[in-house]
Motif scaffolding. Structure first.
Motif, PDB file in Angstrom:
ATOM      1  N   GLN A   1      41.923  55.512  42.709  1.00 51.40           N
ATOM      2  CA  GLN A   1      43.182  54.828  42.980  1.00 51.40           C
ATOM      3  C   GLN A   1      43.366  53.702  41.958  1.00 51.40           C
ATOM      4  OE1 GLN A   1      43.431  53.195  46.896  1.00 51.40           O
ATOM      5  NE2 GLN A   1      45.566  52.576  46.681  1.00 51.40           N
ATOM      6  N   VAL A   2      44.522  53.681  41.327  1.00 50.98           N
ATOM      7  CA  VAL A   2      44.812  52.682  40.307  1.00 50.98           C
ATOM      8  C   VAL A   2      45.434  51.461  40.971  1.00 50.98           C
ATOM      9  CG1 VAL A   2      46.186  52.213  38.266  1.00 50.98           C
ATOM     10  CG2 VAL A   2      45.110  54.445  38.549  1.00 50.98           C
ATOM     11  N   GLN A   3      44.784  50.337  40.841  1.00 54.29           N
ATOM     12  CA  GLN A   3      45.355  49.138  41.435  1.00 54.29           C
ATOM     13  C   GLN A   3      44.803  47.877  40.779  1.00 54.29           C
ATOM     14  OE1 GLN A   3      44.434  48.707  45.590  1.00 54.29           O
ATOM     15  NE2 GLN A   3      42.242  49.026  45.316  1.00 54.29           N
ATOM     16  N   LEU A   4      45.538  46.785  40.985  1.00 55.45           N
ATOM     17  CA  LEU A   4      45.113  45.463  40.577  1.00 55.45           C
ATOM     18  C   LEU A   4      44.943  44.617  41.833  1.00 55.45           C
ATOM     19  CD1 LEU A   4      47.556  44.731  37.610  1.00 55.45           C
ATOM     20  CD2 LEU A   4      45.127  45.291  37.438  1.00 55.45           C
ATOM     21  N   VAL A   5      43.901  43.836  41.870  1.00 54.24           N
ATOM     22  CA  VAL A   5      43.648  42.984  43.023  1.00 54.24           C
ATOM     23  C   VAL A   5      43.468  41.543  42.555  1.00 54.24           C
ATOM     24  CG1 VAL A   5      42.142  42.494  44.973  1.00 54.24           C
ATOM     25  CG2 VAL A   5      42.574  44.872  44.296  1.00 54.24           C
ATOM     26  N   GLU A   6      44.340  40.660  43.070  1.00 50.98           N
ATOM     27  CA  GLU A   6      44.223  39.238  42.747  1.00 50.98           C
ATOM     28  C   GLU A   6      43.381  38.537  43.799  1.00 50.98           C
ATOM     29  OE1 GLU A   6      48.673  40.239  41.867  1.00 50.98           O
ATOM     30  OE2 GLU A   6      47.201  40.659  43.424  1.00 50.98           O
ATOM     31  N   SER A   7      42.733  37.470  43.383  1.00 53.07           N
ATOM     32  CA  SER A   7      41.976  36.633  44.306  1.00 53.07           C
ATOM     33  C   SER A   7      41.902  35.227  43.728  1.00 53.07           C
ATOM     34  CB  SER A   7      40.569  37.188  44.538  1.00 53.07           C
ATOM     35  OG  SER A   7      39.852  37.235  43.320  1.00 53.07           O
ATOM     36  N   GLY A   8      41.469  34.293  44.558  1.00 58.02           N
ATOM     37  CA  GLY A   8      41.260  32.931  44.087  1.00 58.02           C
ATOM     38  C   GLY A   8      42.313  31.929  44.495  1.00 58.02           C
ATOM     39  N   GLY A   9      43.356  32.396  45.146  1.00 53.89           N
ATOM     40  CA  GLY A   9      44.377  31.461  45.596  1.00 53.89           C
ATOM     41  C   GLY A   9      43.898  30.612  46.755  1.00 53.89           C
ATOM     42  N   GLY A  10      44.715  29.622  47.117  1.00 52.96           N
ATOM     43  CA  GLY A  10      44.353  28.763  48.236  1.00 52.96           C
ATOM     44  C   GLY A  10      45.154  27.490  48.233  1.00 52.96           C
ATOM     45  N   LEU A  11      44.696  26.551  49.036  1.00 54.88           N
ATOM     46  CA  LEU A  11      45.343  25.248  49.160  1.00 54.88           C
ATOM     47  C   LEU A  11      44.562  24.238  48.330  1.00 54.88           C
ATOM     48  CD1 LEU A  11      47.315  23.235  50.526  1.00 54.88           C
ATOM     49  CD2 LEU A  11      45.653  23.075  52.402  1.00 54.88           C
ATOM     50  N   VAL A  12      45.266  23.489  47.506  1.00 52.66           N
ATOM     51  CA  VAL A  12      44.620  22.497  46.651  1.00 52.66           C
ATOM     52  C   VAL A  12      45.510  21.266  46.582  1.00 52.66           C
ATOM     53  CG1 VAL A  12      45.644  23.438  44.541  1.00 52.66           C
ATOM     54  CG2 VAL A  12      43.488  22.163  44.415  1.00 52.66           C
ATOM     55  N   GLN A  13      44.891  20.119  46.404  1.00 49.77           N
ATOM     56  CA  GLN A  13      45.669  18.884  46.278  1.00 49.77           C
ATOM     57  C   GLN A  13      46.249  18.757  44.878  1.00 49.77           C
ATOM     58  OE1 GLN A  13      43.074  15.637  47.393  1.00 49.77           O
ATOM     59  NE2 GLN A  13      43.468  15.949  49.571  1.00 49.77           N
ATOM     60  N   PRO A  14      47.337  18.013  44.756  1.00 52.67           N
ATOM     61  CA  PRO A  14      47.894  17.764  43.411  1.00 52.67           C
ATOM     62  C   PRO A  14      46.825  17.197  42.482  1.00 52.67           C
ATOM     63  CG  PRO A  14      49.426  17.031  45.091  1.00 52.67           C
ATOM     64  CD  PRO A  14      48.161  17.405  45.819  1.00 52.67           C
ATOM     65  N   GLY A  15      46.810  17.724  41.259  1.00 51.81           N
ATOM     66  CA  GLY A  15      45.808  17.322  40.289  1.00 51.81           C
ATOM     67  C   GLY A  15      44.565  18.180  40.326  1.00 51.81           C
ATOM     68  N   GLY A  16      44.455  19.030  41.328  1.00 46.19           N
ATOM     69  CA  GLY A  16      43.283  19.880  41.468  1.00 46.19           C
ATOM     70  C   GLY A  16      43.350  21.131  40.596  1.00 46.19           C
ATOM     71  N   SER A  17      42.337  21.980  40.763  1.00 44.27           N
ATOM     72  CA  SER A  17      42.215  23.188  39.953  1.00 44.27           C
ATOM     73  C   SER A  17      41.925  24.408  40.818  1.00 44.27           C
ATOM     74  CB  SER A  17      41.072  23.034  38.936  1.00 44.27           C
ATOM     75  OG  SER A  17      41.320  21.983  38.048  1.00 44.27           O
ATOM     76  N   LEU A  18      42.348  25.539  40.319  1.00 44.19           N
ATOM     77  CA  LEU A  18      42.008  26.835  40.914  1.00 44.19           C
ATOM     78  C   LEU A  18      41.818  27.825  39.777  1.00 44.19           C
ATOM     79  CD1 LEU A  18      44.537  27.287  43.883  1.00 44.19           C
ATOM     80  CD2 LEU A  18      42.068  26.997  44.078  1.00 44.19           C
ATOM     81  N   ARG A  19      41.023  28.848  40.013  1.00 41.15           N
ATOM     82  CA  ARG A  19      40.912  29.944  39.061  1.00 41.15           C
ATOM     83  C   ARG A  19      41.257  31.237  39.772  1.00 41.15           C
ATOM     84  NH1 ARG A  19      35.876  32.448  35.565  1.00 41.15           N
ATOM     85  NH2 ARG A  19      35.267  33.249  37.619  1.00 41.15           N
ATOM     86  N   LEU A  20      42.305  31.861  39.302  1.00 42.67           N
ATOM     87  CA  LEU A  20      42.722  33.151  39.845  1.00 42.67           C
ATOM     88  C   LEU A  20      42.052  34.274  39.063  1.00 42.67           C
ATOM     89  CD1 LEU A  20      46.561  32.570  40.337  1.00 42.67           C
ATOM     90  CD2 LEU A  20      44.668  31.983  41.861  1.00 42.67           C
ATOM     91  N   SER A  21      41.754  35.352  39.765  1.00 42.90           N
ATOM     92  CA  SER A  21      41.184  36.539  39.136  1.00 42.90           C
ATOM     93  C   SER A  21      42.069  37.737  39.420  1.00 42.90           C
ATOM     94  CB  SER A  21      39.776  36.819  39.679  1.00 42.90           C
ATOM     95  OG  SER A  21      38.894  35.759  39.410  1.00 42.90           O
ATOM     96  N   CYS A  22      42.126  38.617  38.471  1.00 45.72           N
ATOM     97  CA  CYS A  22      42.892  39.859  38.606  1.00 45.72           C
ATOM     98  C   CYS A  22      41.970  40.978  38.144  1.00 45.72           C
ATOM     99  CB  CYS A  22      44.146  39.787  37.748  1.00 45.72           C
ATOM    100  SG  CYS A  22      45.035  41.342  37.573  1.00 45.72           S
ATOM    101  N   THR A  23      41.528  41.810  39.077  1.00 43.60           N
ATOM    102  CA  THR A  23      40.552  42.841  38.760  1.00 43.60           C
ATOM    103  C   THR A  23      41.180  44.221  38.891  1.00 43.60           C
ATOM    104  OG1 THR A  23      38.747  41.441  39.524  1.00 43.60           O
ATOM    105  CG2 THR A  23      38.300  43.795  39.339  1.00 43.60           C
ATOM    106  N   ALA A  24      40.955  45.032  37.893  1.00 38.99           N
ATOM    107  CA  ALA A  24      41.498  46.388  37.868  1.00 38.99           C
ATOM    108  C   ALA A  24      40.535  47.359  38.539  1.00 38.99           C
ATOM    109  CB  ALA A  24      41.741  46.821  36.430  1.00 38.99           C
ATOM    110  N   SER A  25      41.111  48.305  39.230  1.00 41.70           N
ATOM    111  CA  SER A  25      40.334  49.356  39.880  1.00 41.70           C
ATOM    112  C   SER A  25      40.940  50.695  39.522  1.00 41.70           C
ATOM    113  CB  SER A  25      40.363  49.163  41.402  1.00 41.70           C
ATOM    114  OG  SER A  25      39.703  50.213  42.065  1.00 41.70           O
ATOM    115  N   GLY A  26      40.090  51.619  39.068  1.00 42.13           N
ATOM    116  CA  GLY A  26      40.585  52.943  38.731  1.00 42.13           C
ATOM    117  C   GLY A  26      41.021  53.096  37.287  1.00 42.13           C
ATOM    118  N   PHE A  27      40.967  52.034  36.518  1.00 34.13           N
ATOM    119  CA  PHE A  27      41.307  52.090  35.100  1.00 34.13           C
ATOM    120  C   PHE A  27      40.724  50.844  34.429  1.00 34.13           C
ATOM    121  CE2 PHE A  27      44.700  48.863  34.864  1.00 34.13           C
ATOM    122  CZ  PHE A  27      44.955  48.679  36.207  1.00 34.13           C
TER     123      PHE A  27
END
Length: 125
Positions: A1-27
């Motif tokens: 199955q061909v798909q992309l899956v994002e992760s890493g989102g959430g709640l953060v305070q102003p000035g903070g940091s997050l790292r999002l990931s996008c992982t491919a499956s099937g290709f």
């Protein structure tokens, strides 16, 4: 199955940091441009950043330049979006997308046809 899956989102305070990931499956992401997009409630979807396969060229929307960094790990079939100095106006659902076929073209030339389900980013105190 061909798909992309994002992760890493959430709640953060102003000035903070997050790292999002996008992982491919099937290709693999080799020779495919991958873009990050976002959509806030009541607003149009907008491009945030893109990384092309050719020479790994990068592109950023003006509103994230200097704060966000896109990168790609072909071995892990994953594209990352490092988000620093987050602002309340960055609150949105973030999506990654790529092309159906590996063209090797630049971000401006491809059609983003395969999309992930999105991950919510909320910046609030």
């Amino acid at each position: 199955q061909v798909q992309l899956v994002e992760s890493g989102g959430g709640l953060v305070q102003p000035g903070g940091s997050l790292r999002l990931s996008c992982t491919a499956s099937g290709f693999t992401l080799d020779y495919r441009a991958v873009g990050w997009f976002r959509q806030a409630p009541g607003k149009e979807r907008e491009v945030v950043s893109c990384i092309s396969s050719t020479h790994g060229s990068l592109a950023y929307a003006d509103f994230v330049k200097g704060r966000f960094t896109i990168s790609k790990d072909n071995a892990k079939k994953t594209v990352y979006l490092q988000m620093n100095s987050l602002k309340p106006e960055d609150t949105a659902v973030y999506y990654c997308a790529t092309e159906d076929e590996a063209t090797g073209w630049s971000c401006l030339a491809v059609t983003f046809a395969t999309w992930g389900q999105g991950t919510q980013v909320t910046v609030s105190s």
